[in-house]
Design a protein around this motif. Structure first.
Motif, mmCIF file in Angstrom:
data_model
loop_
_atom_site.group_PDB
_atom_site.id
_atom_site.type_symbol
_atom_site.label_atom_id
_atom_site.label_comp_id
_atom_site.label_asym_id
_atom_site.label_seq_id
_atom_site.Cartn_x
_atom_site.Cartn_y
_atom_site.Cartn_z
ATOM 1 N N LEU B 100 47.988 22.226 -12.039
ATOM 2 C CA LEU B 100 48.450 21.336 -10.813
ATOM 3 C C LEU B 100 47.426 19.974 -10.557
ATOM 4 O O LEU B 100 47.693 19.070 -10.399
ATOM 5 N N ARG B 101 46.190 20.333 -10.756
ATOM 6 C CA ARG B 101 45.173 19.500 -10.472
ATOM 7 C C ARG B 101 45.309 18.402 -11.533
ATOM 8 O O ARG B 101 45.458 17.185 -11.277
ATOM 9 N N TYR B 102 45.575 18.782 -12.532
ATOM 10 C CA TYR B 102 45.945 17.751 -13.951
ATOM 11 C C TYR B 102 47.143 17.085 -13.492
ATOM 12 O O TYR B 102 47.094 15.802 -13.782
ATOM 13 N N LEU B 103 47.911 17.654 -12.944
ATOM 14 C CA LEU B 103 49.417 16.986 -12.825
ATOM 15 C C LEU B 103 49.316 15.844 -11.583
ATOM 16 O O LEU B 103 50.347 15.472 -10.988
ATOM 17 N N VAL B 105 48.193 16.815 -8.401
ATOM 18 C CA VAL B 105 48.327 17.332 -7.032
ATOM 19 C C VAL B 105 46.649 17.442 -6.421
ATOM 20 O O VAL B 105 45.719 17.655 -6.950
ATOM 21 N N SER B 106 46.940 17.035 -5.185
ATOM 22 C CA SER B 106 45.207 16.774 -4.381
ATOM 23 C C SER B 106 44.966 18.225 -4.108
ATOM 24 O O SER B 106 45.717 18.947 -3.864
ATOM 25 N N GLN B 107 43.506 18.250 -4.125
ATOM 26 C CA GLN B 107 42.912 19.334 -3.357
ATOM 27 C C GLN B 107 43.457 19.821 -2.198
ATOM 28 O O GLN B 107 43.525 20.707 -1.582
#
Lengths: 119, 119
Positions: B100-103, B105-107
């Motif tokens: 999700l990070r790669y996609l 999506v923010s922390q």
DNA sequence: TAACTGTATTAACCGTACTAGTACAGTCAG
DNA sequence: CTGACTGTACTAGTACGGTTAATACAGTTA
């Protein structure tokens, strides 16, 4: 590079997909970096080339890699365009978090996990 | 109560497992509350009783329900003892978060998701 | 030219999910 | 006690999909 688990009920081509996807999203495979050829990876994993091709096919459909006949397969520069997969993954995470909460995992522990992934 | 997706490649008994597990961890099925009988649920879902039994069997193995011959099957009071599953789920969440990070999506968005689940 | 690349097609094998049918023992309300 | 429910167990058969195998073709590149 990739390990297969034959005891796993999940198909080999899915395990390969996940393995490669992980290498890409973690940055282990940089943008436009060349993947092993279909035949080479098949030989390395001691499985049929068709199975590798299937994994590559699906990864290309998802935008994680791109293939050029005659040249090879390469990691995509940016797969972030896949909005559908983003929502799918968010839904999965939500369900897993609910169950983890039920299993006694604290909110703090999960918040720390998020921080750790982004560290 | 539970919906089946025949287009899904995952086995029916797994879909039933997940559905019931979800009902339990969300509290929709309280402790010691009675589940539909093997035959009743099979009739309702228009599938074979054996398939239901398999799902119940595995859920019992995981500690989410318990079955008493002649009486019925019931939601367990506390399934939190399953340490193996906890670690399994945490591992899955970690991988999903990385992707999700790669996609993109923010922390912050993921931290909010954690808060929301525990709200 | 030769050796590599991805891609496509067909046939066959095999594990397993699922169904169908049947049977048995325990529980419980009438 | 009887009958209708419960979970459980077993066998047999079907259907689907994952995997292998063997080719074949076209583009790339040294």
């Amino acid at each position: 590079m990739i390990s297969l688990n034959y005891r796993d009920s999940r198909p080999i081509y899915e395990q390969i997909e996940d393995g490669l996807r992980k290498l890409i999203v973690t940055g282990a495979l940089g943008a436009d970096e060349k993947l092993p050829s279909v035949r080479a990876l098949a030989a390395q994993l001691a499985i049929n080339p068709n199975t590798i091709q299937r994994a590559y096919n699906e990864l290309e459909g998802e935008g994680y890699i791109y293939s050029v006949p005659g040249k090879g397969s390469f990691a995509s520069a940016n797969a972030g365009a896949d909005e559908a997969r983003r929502r799918e993954l968010l839904g999965k995470v939500r369900e897993l978090l609910a169950e983890l909460r039920y299993l006694g995992v604290s909110q703090q522990e999960l918040a720390d996990l998020v921080k750790e992934v982004f560290a």
